[in-house]
Design a protein around this motif. Structure first.
Motif, PDB file in Angstrom:
ATOM      1  N   ASP A   1      20.458 -12.751  -5.555  1.00  0.00           N
ATOM      2  CA  ASP A   1      20.738 -11.101  -5.796  1.00  0.00           C
ATOM      3  C   ASP A   1      19.368 -10.412  -6.482  1.00  0.00           C
ATOM      4  N   ASP A   2      19.368  -9.298  -6.202  1.00  0.00           N
ATOM      5  CA  ASP A   2      18.318  -8.658  -7.146  1.00  0.00           C
ATOM      6  C   ASP A   2      18.829  -7.563  -8.026  1.00  0.00           C
ATOM      7  N   ALA A   3      18.496  -7.729  -9.169  1.00  0.00           N
ATOM      8  CA  ALA A   3      19.148  -7.001 -10.408  1.00  0.00           C
ATOM      9  C   ALA A   3      18.702  -5.519 -10.096  1.00  0.00           C
ATOM     10  N   ALA A   4      17.753  -5.124  -9.525  1.00  0.00           N
ATOM     11  CA  ALA A   4      17.594  -3.825  -9.061  1.00  0.00           C
ATOM     12  C   ALA A   4      16.542  -3.852  -8.104  1.00  0.00           C
ATOM     13  N   ASP A   5      16.614  -2.706  -7.047  1.00  0.00           N
ATOM     14  CA  ASP A   5      15.574  -2.958  -6.018  1.00  0.00           C
ATOM     15  C   ASP A   5      14.720  -1.998  -5.963  1.00  0.00           C
ATOM     16  N   LEU A   6      13.655  -1.815  -4.990  1.00  0.00           N
ATOM     17  CA  LEU A   6      12.767  -0.746  -4.936  1.00  0.00           C
ATOM     18  C   LEU A   6      12.419  -0.261  -3.454  1.00  0.00           C
ATOM     19  N   PRO A   7      12.383   1.030  -3.273  1.00  0.00           N
ATOM     20  CA  PRO A   7      12.352   1.502  -2.070  1.00  0.00           C
ATOM     21  C   PRO A   7      10.827   1.390  -1.502  1.00  0.00           C
ATOM     22  N   VAL A   8      10.647   1.195  -0.427  1.00  0.00           N
ATOM     23  CA  VAL A   8       9.536   1.282   0.542  1.00  0.00           C
ATOM     24  C   VAL A   8       9.357   2.500   1.282  1.00  0.00           C
ATOM     25  N   PRO A   9       8.347   3.378   0.285  1.00  0.00           N
ATOM     26  CA  PRO A   9       8.158   4.823   1.023  1.00  0.00           C
ATOM     27  C   PRO A   9       8.077   4.943   2.553  1.00  0.00           C
ATOM     28  N   GLY A  10       9.039   5.501   3.073  1.00  0.00           N
ATOM     29  CA  GLY A  10       8.631   5.811   4.618  1.00  0.00           C
ATOM     30  C   GLY A  10       9.618   4.936   5.468  1.00  0.00           C
ATOM     31  N   GLN A  11      10.270   4.183   4.969  1.00  0.00           N
ATOM     32  CA  GLN A  11      11.222   3.084   5.440  1.00  0.00           C
ATOM     33  C   GLN A  11      12.615   3.173   5.017  1.00  0.00           C
ATOM     34  N   ARG A  12      13.569   2.728   5.845  1.00  0.00           N
ATOM     35  CA  ARG A  12      14.760   2.682   5.511  1.00  0.00           C
ATOM     36  C   ARG A  12      15.016   1.469   4.857  1.00  0.00           C
ATOM     37  N   TYR A  13      14.393   0.291   4.860  1.00  0.00           N
ATOM     38  CA  TYR A  13      14.399  -0.921   4.378  1.00  0.00           C
ATOM     39  C   TYR A  13      14.002  -0.847   3.115  1.00  0.00           C
ATOM     40  N   THR A  14      14.207  -1.803   2.145  1.00  0.00           N
ATOM     41  CA  THR A  14      13.905  -1.773   0.737  1.00  0.00           C
ATOM     42  C   THR A  14      12.874  -3.027   0.441  1.00  0.00           C
ATOM     43  N   PHE A  15      12.338  -3.431  -0.678  1.00  0.00           N
ATOM     44  CA  PHE A  15      11.426  -4.500  -0.696  1.00  0.00           C
ATOM     45  C   PHE A  15      12.715  -5.692  -0.969  1.00  0.00           C
ATOM     46  N   GLY A  16      13.751  -5.285  -1.561  1.00  0.00           N
ATOM     47  CA  GLY A  16      14.654  -6.457  -1.737  1.00  0.00           C
ATOM     48  C   GLY A  16      15.463  -7.118  -0.218  1.00  0.00           C
ATOM     49  N   VAL A  17      15.517  -5.756   0.833  1.00  0.00           N
ATOM     50  CA  VAL A  17      15.885  -6.123   2.096  1.00  0.00           C
ATOM     51  C   VAL A  17      14.767  -7.085   2.999  1.00  0.00           C
ATOM     52  N   VAL A  18      13.502  -6.703   2.608  1.00  0.00           N
ATOM     53  CA  VAL A  18      12.415  -7.450   3.358  1.00  0.00           C
ATOM     54  C   VAL A  18      12.461  -8.887   2.830  1.00  0.00           C
ATOM     55  N   LYS A  19      12.648  -8.985   1.700  1.00  0.00           N
ATOM     56  CA  LYS A  19      12.456 -10.478   0.764  1.00  0.00           C
ATOM     57  C   LYS A  19      13.856 -11.079   1.528  1.00  0.00           C
ATOM     58  N   ALA A  20      15.032 -10.610   1.676  1.00  0.00           N
ATOM     59  CA  ALA A  20      16.345 -11.144   2.239  1.00  0.00           C
ATOM     60  C   ALA A  20      15.954 -11.711   3.774  1.00  0.00           C
ATOM     61  N   ALA A  21      15.265 -10.721   4.438  1.00  0.00           N
ATOM     62  CA  ALA A  21      15.083 -10.839   5.811  1.00  0.00           C
ATOM     63  C   ALA A  21      13.960 -12.114   5.797  1.00  0.00           C
ATOM     64  N   GLN A  22      12.893 -12.307   4.696  1.00  0.00           N
ATOM     65  CA  GLN A  22      12.047 -13.363   5.096  1.00  0.00           C
ATOM     66  C   GLN A  22      12.816 -14.393   4.914  1.00  0.00           C
ATOM     67  N   ALA A  23      13.799 -14.688   4.022  1.00  0.00           N
ATOM     68  CA  ALA A  23      13.984 -15.933   3.477  1.00  0.00           C
ATOM     69  C   ALA A  23      15.140 -16.383   4.769  1.00  0.00           C
ATOM     70  N   ARG A  24      15.973 -15.291   5.409  1.00  0.00           N
ATOM     71  CA  ARG A  24      16.869 -15.686   6.305  1.00  0.00           C
ATOM     72  C   ARG A  24      15.894 -16.041   7.586  1.00  0.00           C
TER      73      ARG A  24
ATOM     74  N   LYS B   1       0.793  -1.213   0.072  1.00  0.00           N
ATOM     75  CA  LYS B   1      -0.090   0.024  -0.127  1.00  0.00           C
ATOM     76  C   LYS B   1       1.027   1.436   0.065  1.00  0.00           C
ATOM     77  N   GLN B   2       1.934   1.288   0.921  1.00  0.00           N
ATOM     78  CA  GLN B   2       2.955   2.458   0.983  1.00  0.00           C
ATOM     79  C   GLN B   2       3.680   2.704  -0.338  1.00  0.00           C
ATOM     80  N   TYR B   3       3.975   1.563  -1.069  1.00  0.00           N
ATOM     81  CA  TYR B   3       4.358   2.062  -2.380  1.00  0.00           C
ATOM     82  C   TYR B   3       3.537   2.252  -3.655  1.00  0.00           C
ATOM     83  N   PHE B   4       2.443   1.738  -3.544  1.00  0.00           N
ATOM     84  CA  PHE B   4       1.485   2.087  -4.579  1.00  0.00           C
ATOM     85  C   PHE B   4       0.609   3.369  -4.462  1.00  0.00           C
ATOM     86  N   PHE B   5       0.429   3.743  -3.222  1.00  0.00           N
ATOM     87  CA  PHE B   5      -0.077   4.910  -3.013  1.00  0.00           C
ATOM     88  C   PHE B   5       0.925   6.048  -3.159  1.00  0.00           C
TER      89      PHE B   5
END
Length: 550
Positions: free
Chosen positions: A492-515, A151-155
């Motif tokens: 590895d992600d070829a290109a990452d995407l920001p999460v508005p309002g957060q320091r982490y990115t979508f790639g970081v979230v995915k990596a954290a979920q996998a770990r 929601k944050q991203y697409f809003f």
């Protein structure tokens, strides 16, 4: 054992077990207890408060005019696409409807996002004009990480396109009083529609979580719900257990699982093939706990009888309007070889409404046979906690902990892979847990790998894309039978995407979920190996397939 929609063919010893369980359910009036919401039918915990799905169809039919008004108002706004932003129970039913019915003329095309993979999000975004897109933020609790950051991203994207009118492009489906309801009010969403607090996510297909997207995409929801209501009557309290199509299916699954046949292998007609992903979550998350459970096997191509062990139950969901002779011939061969086969007939895809109810009831029955609470998911939270700790750390430090995973290009890959596969035993299953973009090219390589494993080791195989499967089969992988052998794939992600309002990115979230997922699997003593792929995921999967072939 059959009625006009379900046909059960079992070898004599399994038929005797099912007959005995059916007799027990009749003698102890267990269907009466289920419809009376008697929690002691299961574990005597909180099951009674999670049975709102039993009568939700009647409530939906009573409110059908309201659903039609919402759909008509959205249609008049001229949206080209409607995108469900959700995970697990809030996204899988809409995804079945999207894949089954496609775009309906004169209505928005329904799409679904249920992945934090940046490439997946970017691929979806390329299809959209934000100024002509409606986003359906679907979250029962309103606190689930993924729908919130979607929601944050697409809003943000819509606000850039239309300014202060961004809220007109958003609808929320959530429970009354949730965090998402407050977010929707603050952002001035076009609509907020409500779920039923007494219905858990995976049982919510016939509530607004499934029916509102159905109405928005232009389906005749009165027909969908009408078929569901007819199935509910056929599964009702007055129907003898042996003639009850939901109870019979549940008893077969539960009784056979108690005899080691816990790999429910789902075969579908191509026209309803998407149903398997919804069934995966329903079966695995409902029954896979305290060391028990059903392991659903979806999208595993049918093979000859000699590649299967004695741990399978085959369930064939087929459209009578489009018979598949090759599937029928293979199933007949399996039946002749002594494998148990259940055939479920659908006249047409609109009867999916009936299947949603049948399988929800059957899963509740199977949970009672297995002695588990089919309405909780105790092990899903463990991965969420591990993920949250990593994303919180990233918010503070700007980096995830250092690691040195086995890479697909490492010289040690082949011997390490062989050592891992040597742990497979008869009756096990192997699951590929792929934290990569869910694309046709990637799935083709992963399916080739899974077929090699199935045919070589003669074990069941599963394939899940992360983080989507965490809200689905992840519960059974961590809490169910300890018969899983897991291969986690990250990239590895070829290109990452920001999460508005957060320091982490979508790639970081995915990596954290996998770990987090890996950590919990290891803590539970599961047999798991992680292999890391480069940003060219297709090339990495080709290397991995060659390692399996070596």
């Amino acid at each position: 054992m059959s009625d006009d929609s379900i046909d059960v063919r079992l070898p004599p010893e399994l038929a005797a077990a099912v007959d005995a369980t059916t007799a027990e359910w009749t003698r102890a009036a267990k269907m009466e207890r289920l419809w009376a919401r008697d929690a002691t039918l299961w574990t005597g915990a909180d099951e009674a408060v999670w049975l709102g799905w039993l009568d939700v169809v009647d409530h939906q039919l009573a409110g059908i005019d309201g659903l039609r008004r919402v759909a008509a108002e959205i249609h008049s706004a001229g949206f080209a696409h409607a995108v469900v932003l959700g995970m697990g129970g809030s996204s899988l039913c809409p995804d079945v409807l999207r894949a089954t019915f496609g775009r309906i003329a004169g209505h928005p095309e329904l799409l679904v996002l249920d992945s934090t993979d940046p490439a997946q999000i970017r691929a979806l975004e390329r299809r959209l004009d934000p100024a002509r897109t409606l986003f359906i933020v679907s979250s029962k609790s309103g606190s689930t990480l993924e729908p919130n950051i979607f929601k944050q991203y697409f809003f943000d994207r819509v606000r850039r396109a239309v300014g202060d009118r961004a809220g007109d492009h958003f609808v929320a489906i959530t429970d009354p009083g949730s965090q998402m309801e407050r977010v929707a009010a603050a952002a001035r969403f076009r609509h907020v529609t409500y779920g039923v607090p007494s219905i858990g996510g995976r049982y919510s297909a016939l509530s607004n979580f499934g029916v509102v997207p159905a109405a928005v995409m232009g389906l005749d929801v009165s027909r969908l719900l009408g078929h569901a209501a007819a199935m509910a009557r056929r599964c009702g309290v007055s129907v003898p257990v042996a003639e009850n199509p939901g109870a019979l299916l549940g008893i077969v699954m539960g009784a056979l699982a108690r005899r080691g046949r816990d790999k429910v292998t789902l075969i579908t007609s191509p026209g309803v093939s998407a149903l398997g992903a919804w069934l995966e979550q329903l079966l695995a998350e409902s029954t896979g706990k305290v060391g028990e459970g059903l392991i659903p096997v979806d999208r595993e191509r049918l093979g000859p009888p000699d590649v299967y062990g004695s741990d399978r139950l085959f369930v064939y969901v087929h459209l009578t309007s489009t018979p598949e002779r090759a599937q029928e011939d293979r199933l007949a061969a399996l039946e002749r070889a002594g494998q148990p086969v259940v055939r479920i007939a659908l006249p047409d895809p609109e009867h999916l409404g009936a299947e949603f109810f049948r399988w929800e009831l059957a899963t509740a029955v199977a949970g009672a046979v297995l002695g588990v609470n089919p309405f909780d998911q105790p092990d899903v939270e463990a991965s969420k906690v591990a993920t949250r700790a990593l994303t919180d750390q990233y918010e503070k430090a700007g980096v995830l902990p250092a690691e040195s995973p086995l890479c697909v290009t490492d010289a040690a890959l082949v011997p390490t892979l062989k050592a891992h596969l040597s742990k497979i035993r008869p009756g096990d299953y192997v699951a590929l847990l792929a934290y990569v973009e869910m694309s046709e090219a990637h799935e083709a390589e992963l399916q080739a790998i899974r077929m090699m494993i199935r045919d070589r080791f003669k074990v069941a195989t599963c394939l899940g894309f992360g983080p989507r499967f965490l809200h689905s089969t992840g519960q059974a992988y961590k809490g169910g039978p300890s018969s899983g052998v897991f291969l986690q794939l990250t990239c590895d992600d070829a290109a990452d995407l920001p999460v508005p309002g957060q320091r982490y990115t979508f790639g970081v979230v995915k990596a954290a979920q996998a770990r987090g997922d890996l950590r919990v699997l290891e803590e539970r003593g599961r047999r798991v190996l992680r292999v890391h792929l480069p940003s060219d995921v297709k090339a990495g999967l080709v290397l991995l397939r060659r390692a399996f072939e070596a």
